[in-house]
Enzyme design. Structure first.
Site, short mmCIF file in Angstrom:
data_model
loop_
_atom_site.label_atom_id
_atom_site.label_comp_id
_atom_site.label_asym_id
_atom_site.label_seq_id
_atom_site.Cartn_x
_atom_site.Cartn_y
_atom_site.Cartn_z
N CYS A 1 0.92 -1.30 -0.07
CA CYS A 1 0.11 -0.17 0.02
C CYS A 1 0.76 1.32 -0.06
O CYS A 1 2.05 1.20 0.01
CB CYS A 1 -0.98 0.11 1.08
SG CYS A 1 -1.65 -1.52 1.49
N ARG B 1 2.17 1.80 -6.53
CA ARG B 1 2.24 0.90 -5.42
C ARG B 1 0.92 0.29 -5.45
O ARG B 1 0.83 -0.72 -4.53
CB ARG B 1 2.32 1.77 -4.29
CG ARG B 1 3.78 2.32 -4.03
CD ARG B 1 3.95 2.82 -2.77
NE ARG B 1 4.11 2.05 -1.62
CZ ARG B 1 5.12 1.24 -1.12
NH1 ARG B 1 6.18 1.50 -1.95
NH2 ARG B 1 4.99 0.45 -0.18
N TRP C 1 -3.65 -1.57 -1.41
CA TRP C 1 -3.72 -2.77 -2.11
C TRP C 1 -3.79 -3.85 -1.33
O TRP C 1 -3.10 -4.28 -0.67
CB TRP C 1 -2.05 -2.63 -2.58
CG TRP C 1 -1.84 -3.96 -3.49
CD1 TRP C 1 -1.73 -5.10 -3.06
CD2 TRP C 1 -1.99 -4.23 -5.00
NE1 TRP C 1 -1.41 -5.98 -4.07
CE2 TRP C 1 -1.55 -5.54 -5.21
CE3 TRP C 1 -2.52 -3.54 -6.02
CZ2 TRP C 1 -1.78 -5.87 -6.37
CZ3 TRP C 1 -2.51 -3.91 -7.49
CH2 TRP C 1 -2.00 -5.34 -7.62
N ASN D 1 0.76 0.00 6.30
CA ASN D 1 1.42 -0.72 4.97
C ASN D 1 2.07 -2.14 5.56
O ASN D 1 3.08 -1.99 6.47
CB ASN D 1 2.34 -0.03 4.05
CG ASN D 1 2.80 -1.03 3.04
OD1 ASN D 1 2.23 -1.77 2.51
ND2 ASN D 1 4.04 -0.53 2.49
N GLY D 2 1.76 -3.17 5.19
CA GLY D 2 2.35 -4.52 5.74
C GLY D 2 1.27 -5.63 6.00
O GLY D 2 0.21 -5.48 5.70
N GLU E 1 10.45 -20.99 -18.26
CA GLU E 1 10.29 -19.70 -18.05
C GLU E 1 11.31 -18.72 -18.48
O GLU E 1 11.05 -17.47 -18.90
CB GLU E 1 10.31 -19.47 -16.45
CG GLU E 1 9.84 -17.97 -15.90
CD GLU E 1 8.92 -17.27 -16.25
OE1 GLU E 1 7.85 -17.94 -17.07
OE2 GLU E 1 8.88 -16.20 -16.12
N LYS F 1 10.58 -15.31 -20.80
CA LYS F 1 11.06 -13.91 -20.46
C LYS F 1 11.68 -13.30 -21.70
O LYS F 1 11.50 -12.21 -21.92
CB LYS F 1 11.87 -13.95 -19.18
CG LYS F 1 11.26 -14.53 -17.82
CD LYS F 1 10.58 -13.20 -17.19
CE LYS F 1 9.08 -12.91 -17.74
NZ LYS F 1 8.33 -14.07 -17.54
N GLU G 1 9.43 -12.56 -24.81
CA GLU G 1 8.37 -11.69 -24.71
C GLU G 1 8.87 -10.00 -24.73
O GLU G 1 8.24 -9.22 -24.94
CB GLU G 1 7.30 -12.11 -23.63
CG GLU G 1 7.99 -11.92 -22.33
CD GLU G 1 6.67 -12.21 -21.09
OE1 GLU G 1 5.46 -11.50 -21.24
OE2 GLU G 1 7.10 -12.90 -19.99
N HIS H 1 16.74 -35.36 -28.85
CA HIS H 1 15.73 -35.96 -29.96
C HIS H 1 15.18 -35.10 -30.92
O HIS H 1 14.03 -35.12 -31.28
CB HIS H 1 14.64 -36.43 -29.03
CG HIS H 1 14.97 -37.43 -28.12
ND1 HIS H 1 15.36 -38.73 -28.44
CD2 HIS H 1 15.42 -37.26 -26.85
CE1 HIS H 1 15.46 -39.71 -27.50
NE2 HIS H 1 15.51 -38.65 -26.21
N LYS I 1 -0.71 -6.86 -19.85
CA LYS I 1 -0.52 -7.37 -18.45
C LYS I 1 -1.47 -8.43 -18.18
O LYS I 1 -1.27 -9.45 -17.49
CB LYS I 1 -0.49 -6.29 -17.19
CG LYS I 1 0.10 -6.62 -16.03
CD LYS I 1 1.43 -7.32 -16.25
CE LYS I 1 1.73 -7.87 -14.58
NZ LYS I 1 3.02 -8.78 -14.82
C1 AGP Z 1 4.29 -13.65 -18.22
O1 AGP Z 1 5.47 -12.85 -18.20
C2 AGP Z 1 3.46 -13.17 -19.18
N1 AGP Z 1 3.05 -11.79 -18.75
C3 AGP Z 1 2.11 -13.86 -19.37
O2 AGP Z 1 2.65 -15.09 -19.86
C4 AGP Z 1 1.44 -14.17 -17.96
O3 AGP Z 1 2.16 -14.86 -17.13
C5 AGP Z 1 0.10 -14.91 -18.51
O4 AGP Z 1 -0.62 -14.04 -19.32
C6 AGP Z 1 -0.85 -15.17 -17.18
O5 AGP Z 1 -1.03 -14.09 -16.53
P1 AGP Z 1 -1.73 -14.26 -15.14
O6 AGP Z 1 -0.92 -14.76 -14.06
O7 AGP Z 1 -2.33 -12.93 -14.55
O8 AGP Z 1 -2.88 -15.24 -15.15
#
Ligand code: AGP
Length: 603
Positions: free
Chosen positions: A2, A27, A76, A102-103, A476, A480, A483, A499, A598
């Site tokens: 927060c 935040r 938050w 906050n916490g 992962e 990263k 994307e 393979h 996002k």
């Molecule tokens: C991950 O870096 C991406 N932003 C994307 O793959 C994300 O993880 C995916 O859209 C899932 O989002 P969520 O965790 O909000 O469901």
């Protein structure tokens, strides 16, 4: 995470508080509020609003709230959905003391019970409200004296601002585990969670340390330790502009969020303890099968979670992309548990797949970062990650926090099922508590990793390899990179290279090998040798002091030693930084990569 702001001085407090909250919006906010002591009546005026700061501003637009001292808070949510009652500031029973927090107060349930037995009535579901009533209950002489007593009762992480009509010229602040700074002005002083909130008014700050309590009036600031000894504090003069300050001096939110992971891991561990009250773990321990469904990075977290749940709780786990799971012929009975992992709690694929499974009789759990999000309301149970808002589109801190929740869930259920011995539980838990400082050690290699990134930033393809519990980390790392840098990258189980993917290896193909000193180390070494034999370039993520891998790799990024089961919490950090620096060096829009959002709220 927060945002807190406080003001005492000669200006009208309301505009200062609202401006500060605006600067703290990054935040996170789902509700906000202010408390001001009016000089005329010496009363506390409290105004709160669900939504954004501008919604609070609109609410206050035509209200004339006079006063030269006040507190503000942008929430938050961690405990209790975003509602007016749960918004801060909270006030004490007699409405003469107001607080912002906050916490996470880990022992709030027990404190709340004690206060209710004394006749205190709670208006909210938050942990924070116990602080307001505690100040009233323990009040002795003045706020500062009372603050020492209250601090002695609180467990967990907290930054608290307190005002009272009994001392209408004083703010008291307590700091432990959550950030709090004091802004030093001329005949005015401020408190804030972060420097940007008051950078408009001053560039001179005192940064409070854990276990410090401050008494702030418009022309004096005194800081004490918990024993009541005065502490001499140096004054920090900053010359950031506001936008840099919001990123705490980092160039992008993503880099800042990567660096928040030590705090996020410890906050999520703390926050998990207060979720043990629900009947979730009782139900989970009877599950015959668990499906974990998610998308993107959250899916990768689920793949790691599978290892932990099967190992520690002895329950079979299937992990599937939510978009695939939804349309499969699901085998569901009343002992099937479906876990949806989603930091936003709004991803359509995950939400709808979980709702379908629920309709077919599965019990459901959401692992979510946003309190009050759709998934948190649709799942039968919810466990939270305590990251604060993740601004960068590329998930980083929410991933490690999801891992923490999955691990602690596996341990908790294993213990309840009596398939995990108590001493094994304790041992793993102790090693988990050491993870934040180990992540700190990796973050110190940020510059080294940036140098490595220079060497590979123009590659056209990357291959990420890992085995067993580190195979999802390879996936992962490749997500990263692709994307945010737009470089094609694939994650593969290292054992699968022969393979097919090995045909791709040549001198232009960097291969990232996640090869900590675990039970698969020797096999990873052979894979690295296969790559080298085909002139591939190898970047290894290895356990510190591993000399053998150094001779075989073009570059090595070392991570601290931990137990095998916990390496994913560490091995992902170098991959986040490597991807970040390559993308930043390529001049990409790291926080908002092209074509991405996002949260994907469409199927
Ligand atoms: C991950 O870096 C991406 N932003 C994307 O793959 C994300 O993880 C995916 O859209 C899932 O989002 P969520 O965790 O909000 O469901």
């Amino acid at each position: 995470m927060c945002g807190i702001i406080g003001y005492v001085g000669e200006r009208q407090a309301v505009p200062v508080l609202l401006y500060g909250l605006q600067r703290l919006e990054y935040r996170g906010y789902d509700s906000a509020g202010i408390a001001v002591i009016t000089p005329a009546s010496n009363r506390l005026i409290v105004e709160k609003q669900v939504g954004k700061i501008k919604d609070l501003q609109e609410k206050l637009w035509n209200k004339k709230i006079e006063g030269h001292i006040g507190l503000g808070h942008s929430r938050w949510a961690t405990h209790g959905a975003p509602t007016i009652e749960n918004a801060h500031p909270h006030t004490s029973k007699s409405e003469i003391i107001s607080i912002v927090h906050n916490g996470i107060i880990e022992n709030y349930i027990e404190l709340k019970k004690q206060l209710e037995e004394k006749g205190y009535k709670f208006k909210s579901q938050t942990d924070s409200e116990v602080i307001a009533h505690l100040f009233e209950d323990l009040y002795e002489e003045n706020l500062l004296k009372t603050a020492f007593k209250v601090a002695g009762k609180l467990e967990g992480a907290y930054a608290v601002g307190i005002i009272s009509t009994k001392e209408p010229d004083t703010i008291v602040a307590i700091k432990k585990g959550s950030p709090l700074v004091i802004g030093l002005g001329k005949n005015e002083n401020f408190i804030a969670s972060d420097i940007p909130a008051v950078l408009e008014y001053t560039k001179d700050f005192i940064v409070l340390e854990d276990g410090e309590i401050a008494k702030i009036t418009k022309d004096k600031v005194e800081v004490y330790d918990l024993k009541g000894n005065k502490v001499k504090k140096e004054i920090l003069h900053v010359n950031w502009d506001v936008s840099v300050a919001e990123k705490a001096g980092f160039k992008h939110f993503m880099e800042k969020e990567i660096h928040e992971q030590p705090r996020v891991v410890s906050d999520t561990i703390s926050g998990f303890t207060s979720s043990k009250e629900s009947g979730l773990f009782e139900e989970l321990k009877n599950a015959s099968r668990i499906y974990i469904i998610a998308c993107g990075t959250s899916f990768h977290a689920g793949l790691v979670g599978k290892f932990w749940i099967e190992k520690f709780a002895k329950i079979p786990v299937e992990v599937d992309y939510a978009s695939e799971y939804r349309y499969r012929d699901k085998i569901i009975d009343d002992k099937t548990f479906v876990i949806g992992i989603s930091q936003s709690g709004e991803t359509a694929d995950t939400r709808f797949a979980l709702l379908d499974a629920k309709k077919e009789g599965a019990k459901t759990l959401g692992i979510v970062n946003v309190v009050g999000s759709s998934l948190s309301r649709e799942a039968d149970y919810t466990l939270y990650t305590y990251c604060g808002p993740e601004i960068g589109v590329a998930a980083t801190k929410t991933f490690t926090a999801q891992l923490v929740v999955l691990l602690l869930t596996a341990l908790e259920v294993g213990l309840k099922k009596k398939v995990l011995p108590q001493d094994k539980y304790e041992d793993i838990y102790q090693h988990l508590l050491a993870i934040p400082s180990k992540i700190e050690k990796i973050l110190l290699k940020n510059k080294t990793i940036k140098e490595i990134s220079y060497k590979y930033m123009n590659a056209k393809d990357f291959l990420f390899l890992g085995r067993n519990i580190n195979y999802p980390i390879a996936l992962e790392g490749s997500l990263k990179l692709k994307e945010i840098s737009y470089i094609h990258a694939e994650g593969y189980p290292a054992g699968e290279m022969k393979h097919g993917p090995i045909a791709l290896i040549d001198e232009n193909m960097p291969v990232v090998a996640v090869a900590p000193k675990d039970n698969f180390y020797e096999k990873m070494i052979s894979n690295i040798q296969e790559v080298k034999a085909r002139k591939g370039k190898v970047i290894s993520v290895a356990t510190e002091n591993d000399e053998q891998i150094k001779d075989l790799s073009n570059n090595v990024i070392y991570i601290p030693k931990t137990i095998n089961e916990l390496y994913p919490l560490l091995s992902v950090i170098p991959l986040q930084l490597l991807s970040y620096h390559i993308a930043a060096l390529l001049g990409k829009d790291v926080d908002q990569p092209r074509n991405l959002a996002k949260t994907v709220t469409v199927e």
